[in-house]
Scaffold this active site. Structure first.
Site, PDB file in Angstrom:
ATOM      1  N   SER A 143      17.644  -3.438  -4.133  1.00 20.81           N
ATOM      2  CA  SER A 143      16.360  -3.388  -4.491  1.00 20.81           C
ATOM      3  C   SER A 143      16.240  -2.593  -5.883  1.00 20.81           C
ATOM      4  CB  SER A 143      15.530  -3.071  -3.598  1.00 20.81           C
ATOM      5  OG  SER A 143      14.137  -2.719  -3.967  1.00 20.81           O
ATOM      6  N   TYR A 156      12.822   1.887   4.171  1.00 17.08           N
ATOM      7  CA  TYR A 156      13.213   0.977   3.154  1.00 17.08           C
ATOM      8  C   TYR A 156      13.858   1.563   2.050  1.00 17.08           C
ATOM      9  CZ  TYR A 156      13.211  -3.155   0.113  1.00 17.08           C
ATOM     10  OH  TYR A 156      13.574  -4.124  -0.865  1.00 17.08           O
TER      11      TYR A 156
END
Length: 256
Positions: A143, A156
């Protein structure tokens, strides 16, 4: 990478980025192992689209929330195909909560899927590639938050940073086996997980990003395809950010 029947496994390829990666790799001549967590129908549809391209497809449920047993689905796919040339670690989980309110069980659940799962799947894959002696490719879908924080998503953010570190460690240790390992770090991509459809991608819809729009799954999958091609033989241990310029400003983080 010269086998007649090259095989690629793409985790969570029932929809979104994973499905598009599966189709791009099928077009490049790979037979495809498709994994799904909760959308079996999506996996079947992806498999039919791979088969329509003239390639073999196999589907299996992969539950990275229950490890190490869950990762054995990768071994099962390898047994079905008889070999493995590419693994794309696309499966992941995300949750949001302010740092002061994150519960340890939620922290651990994100790390279990995003880091532990990718580690185990990669280890299974790499062992087969080493046994074959023909090299291979592993691509981790991280990401943009591998590189910059997502507010109120400390688990995350930390997990994606960890996966970026794992990518580098794997690249260094597996290079002698001609296994190249890289990560692709998407920004805001129009996927079901982000509650966006690709037909909603329009310039001006995300004005805080320099390109002012979400990305399309093809814009990620095409890079994954290149990393798994014969043209990417001098690239390992890198993270490729595809974010429409998001990293230039990171509009989500504001000075307090």
């Amino acid at each position: 990478m010269g086998s007649k029947n090259k095989v690629a496994i793409v985790t969570a390829s029932d929809s979104g980025i994973g499905k598009q990666c599966a189709l791009v790799l099928a077009k490049q001549g790979f037979d495809i192992g498709i994994t799904w967590h909760s959308d079996e129908e999506g996996a079947k549809k992806a498999a039919s689209e791979v088969e329509a391209l003239g390639r073999r497809a196999e589907i299996i449920q992969l539950d990275l929330g229950h490890l190490p047993e869950g990762a054995e689905a990768i071994s099962t796919l390898i047994e079905r195909f008889g070999r493995l040339d590419v693994l794309v670690n696309n499966a992941g989980a995300m949750s949001k909560a302010p740092f002061l309110e994150v519960e340890f069980k939620d922290w651990r659940s994100i790390f279990t899927v995003d880091v532990d799962g990718a580690f185990l799947c990669s280890q299974i894959a790499a062992r087969k590639m080493v046994e074959q002696g023909e090299g291979g490719r592993i691509v981790n879908i991280t990401s943009v938050h591998e590189h910059t924080p997502l507010p109120e998503a400390s688990a995350y953010t930390a997990a994606k940073h960890a996966l970026g570190g794992l990518t580098k460690s794997m690249a260094v240790e597996l290079v002698d086996h001609h296994i190249l390992v890289n990560s692709v770090a998407p920004g805001a991509i129009a996927t079901p997980m982000n509650n966006m459809e690709e037909d909603e991608v329009q310039e001006g819809s995300m004005p805080n990003i320099p390109l002012t729009r979400a990305g399309k799954t093809q814009e990620i999958a095409s890079l994954v395809g290149w990393l798994c091609s014969a043209d990417a033989t001098y690239t390992t241990g890198q993270s490729f950010i595809v974010d429409g310029g998001f990293m230039l400003s990171n509009p989500q983080v504001k000075a307090q």
